[in-house]
Design a protein around this motif. Structure first.
Motif, PDB file in Angstrom:
ATOM      1  N   GLN A   6     -29.651  26.760 -10.375  1.00 45.71           N
ATOM      2  CA  GLN A   6     -30.002  28.098 -10.853  1.00 45.71           C
ATOM      3  C   GLN A   6     -31.498  28.155 -11.117  1.00 45.71           C
ATOM      4  O   GLN A   6     -32.051  27.262 -11.769  1.00 45.71           O
ATOM      5  CB  GLN A   6     -29.257  28.420 -12.147  1.00 45.71           C
ATOM      6  CG  GLN A   6     -27.811  28.772 -11.992  1.00 45.71           C
ATOM      7  CD  GLN A   6     -27.257  29.336 -13.290  1.00 45.71           C
ATOM      8  OE1 GLN A   6     -27.737  30.348 -13.816  1.00 45.71           O
ATOM      9  NE2 GLN A   6     -26.253  28.672 -13.832  1.00 45.71           N
ATOM     10  N   ALA A 100     -31.309  33.807 -13.157  1.00 39.04           N
ATOM     11  CA  ALA A 100     -31.051  34.133 -14.566  1.00 39.04           C
ATOM     12  C   ALA A 100     -32.368  34.289 -15.304  1.00 39.04           C
ATOM     13  O   ALA A 100     -33.365  33.634 -14.974  1.00 39.04           O
ATOM     14  CB  ALA A 100     -30.206  33.044 -15.225  1.00 39.04           C
ATOM     15  N   LYS A 122     -29.514  40.707 -12.466  1.00 34.10           N
ATOM     16  CA  LYS A 122     -29.625  39.299 -12.833  1.00 34.10           C
ATOM     17  C   LYS A 122     -28.620  38.918 -13.920  1.00 34.10           C
ATOM     18  O   LYS A 122     -28.075  39.779 -14.615  1.00 34.10           O
ATOM     19  CB  LYS A 122     -31.044  39.002 -13.356  1.00 34.10           C
ATOM     20  CG  LYS A 122     -32.156  39.349 -12.392  1.00 34.10           C
ATOM     21  CD  LYS A 122     -32.027  38.627 -11.066  1.00 34.10           C
ATOM     22  CE  LYS A 122     -33.168  38.971 -10.133  1.00 34.10           C
ATOM     23  NZ  LYS A 122     -32.995  38.349  -8.787  1.00 34.10           N
ATOM     24  N   ARG A 123     -28.404  37.620 -14.086  1.00 28.58           N
ATOM     25  CA  ARG A 123     -27.730  37.126 -15.293  1.00 28.58           C
ATOM     26  C   ARG A 123     -28.770  37.177 -16.391  1.00 28.58           C
ATOM     27  O   ARG A 123     -29.779  36.472 -16.336  1.00 28.58           O
ATOM     28  CB  ARG A 123     -27.212  35.709 -15.106  1.00 28.58           C
ATOM     29  CG  ARG A 123     -26.707  35.096 -16.411  1.00 28.58           C
ATOM     30  CD  ARG A 123     -26.143  33.701 -16.244  1.00 28.58           C
ATOM     31  NE  ARG A 123     -24.812  33.745 -15.655  1.00 28.58           N
ATOM     32  CZ  ARG A 123     -23.919  32.771 -15.769  1.00 28.58           C
ATOM     33  NH1 ARG A 123     -24.201  31.679 -16.439  1.00 28.58           N
ATOM     34  NH2 ARG A 123     -22.735  32.879 -15.204  1.00 28.58           N
ATOM     35  N   GLN A 149     -25.213  40.716 -15.353  1.00 30.73           N
ATOM     36  CA  GLN A 149     -24.297  39.977 -16.223  1.00 30.73           C
ATOM     37  C   GLN A 149     -25.018  39.733 -17.541  1.00 30.73           C
ATOM     38  O   GLN A 149     -25.993  38.993 -17.589  1.00 30.73           O
ATOM     39  CB  GLN A 149     -23.921  38.660 -15.556  1.00 30.73           C
ATOM     40  CG  GLN A 149     -22.810  37.899 -16.215  1.00 30.73           C
ATOM     41  CD  GLN A 149     -22.478  36.657 -15.409  1.00 30.73           C
ATOM     42  OE1 GLN A 149     -23.312  35.788 -15.222  1.00 30.73           O
ATOM     43  NE2 GLN A 149     -21.258  36.587 -14.909  1.00 30.73           N
TER      44      GLN A 149
END
Length: 395
Positions: A6, A100, A122-123, A149
């Protein structure tokens, strides 16, 4: 099969949340890599972070600080591009290569990059409570429209999230209320009449948590809990009447959910922000956070108290502004930021913080707000009103 790493942007990487985030990331080099970092003024700390994590971008909010950083980046031959343009934060929050975003910028300044991350789907790991307090439904619409999220990082909201059913659609039918816990800060048992003499250093001496100065003062006034009540309303879709606050001085239970059958589910842990950070980074997985585990054999008695509104008059303002016209939450947040800054600069007394907040709510005209531009304009109006009130108190 090895999963791709990530790529993380950390907004506010030199603050306490940012530093803790990088600590967790460093423990899991196989899962995460840093794409971008941002800071306000701490050039040398950001330089050290760039040397360790080798991000693609480093952003500083002012050109002089950015130029200092760029010079040191060049001397150290680091492959990092330094930015300081007005849209740089939004760019690193919404970049197509970012998976993220840790939103750890303190205050309303964190709202534009949070909106950009939300719109880009995006997260979004939300440690900036002001994004919801100021943004409210405008921000939540951006989250829904972008398919982002949203994961809460505040220890209390992370605890609620961990204690709720996975099926969010069932929350209204199953949940009676949520209970946010508060430590009570350094003045939980202090005579309210003596609080006018409190110094900034006393207000920042939190008994349980290591935090920045602004949020430490908010904990001392319990305005942080008022802001968390507002945040919880938007995060979990509850009515204000379904949110309670209880003082739990030991900070072991981080918050609780009471269900319709009166069962209570709580999340417990040591007071270490790396726990909710690790949960947000890895969700739905669980990874090592670096925090010390609870030892129930050595655990002291856990106690609970009803907040004293005489000692903490700012706390009831949460329910007041949630039941007031749209925009009132943004006004309260702006006033509080101005008031706390004035207190930390020793321009007003500790007990003046509540006076500034209340007077700003009464003195700021509200109009319909449906955009980030409207929210930021309202924020600016409220700051002007609050600054004038603080100046009068100072004189």
């Amino acid at each position: 099969m090895t999963l791709p790493k990530q790529r993380i942007t950390v907004l506010g990487s030199t603050g306490s949340i940012g530093v803790s985030t990088l600590d967790v990331i460093a423990r899991h080099p196989d899962r995460f890599e840093v794409f971008a970092l941002s800071a306000a003024t701490q050039v040398d700390l950001l330089l050290a972070q760039c040397a360790q994590f080798r991000p693609r971008y480093a952003v500083m909010v002012s050109e002089p600080h950015a130029l200092q950083l760029a010079h040191k980046i060049k001397l150290n031959e680091l492959p990092v591009q330094v930015l300081w343009t007005p849209d740089a934060l939004e760019m690193i929050a919404s970049h197509e290569r970012v998976d993220a975003v840790m939103a750890a910028i303190v205050g309303a300044a964190g709202l534009p990059p949070c909106m950009a991350a939300a719109a880009a789907g995006k997260r979004l790991l939300l440690a900036n409570k002001e994004a919801l307090v100021v943004g409210g439904e405008v921000f939540m619409r951006a989250v829904r429209a972008g398919g982002a999220q949203l994961l809460p990082i505040d220890s209390e909201h992370s605890a609620i999230f961990q204690s709720l059913p996975e099926d969010a659609a069932s929350w209204p039918q199953r949940v009676e209320k949520i209970i946010l816990t508060a430590s009570g800060g350094p003045f939980r048992t202090r005579d309210p009449a003596s609080l006018r003499h409190v110094t900034p250093d006393e207000a920042c001496a939190h008994p349980n948590w290591v935090m920045g100065r602004k949020i430490s003062v908010d904990s001392a006034t319990m305005m942080n809990k008022a802001l968390e009540v507002i945040e919880a309303k938007y995060l979990f879709g509850l009515t204000p009447q379904q949110i309670e606050v209880v003082i739990h001085p030991q900070s072991i239970i981080h918050s609780m959910v009471q269900y319709r059958d009166t069962s209570v589910v709580a999340q417990l842990g040591t007071p270490d922000m790396r726990v909710p950070i690790a949960y947000g980074l890895a969700w739905p997985d669980r990874i090592a956070s670096g925090a010390r585990a609870l030892d129930f054999r050595a655990l002291a008695t856990m106690t609970f108290e009803v907040p004293d509104n005489g000692r903490f008059p700012g706390l009831p303002l949460a329910w007041q502004v949630l039941n007031a016209p749209v925009g009132s939450t943004a006004v309260l947040n702006a006033a509080n930021e101005v008031a706390v800054a004035a207190f930390l600069d020793r321009r007003i007394r500790f007990d003046h913080i509540h006076h500034v907040n209340l007077a700003t709510l009464e003195g700021t005209p509200l109009s319909e707000v449906n955009s980030i531009e409207g929210l930021l304009a309202l924020d600016a109006r409220a700051r002007l009103v609050a600054s004038q009130i603080a100046e009068r108190l100072e004189s």
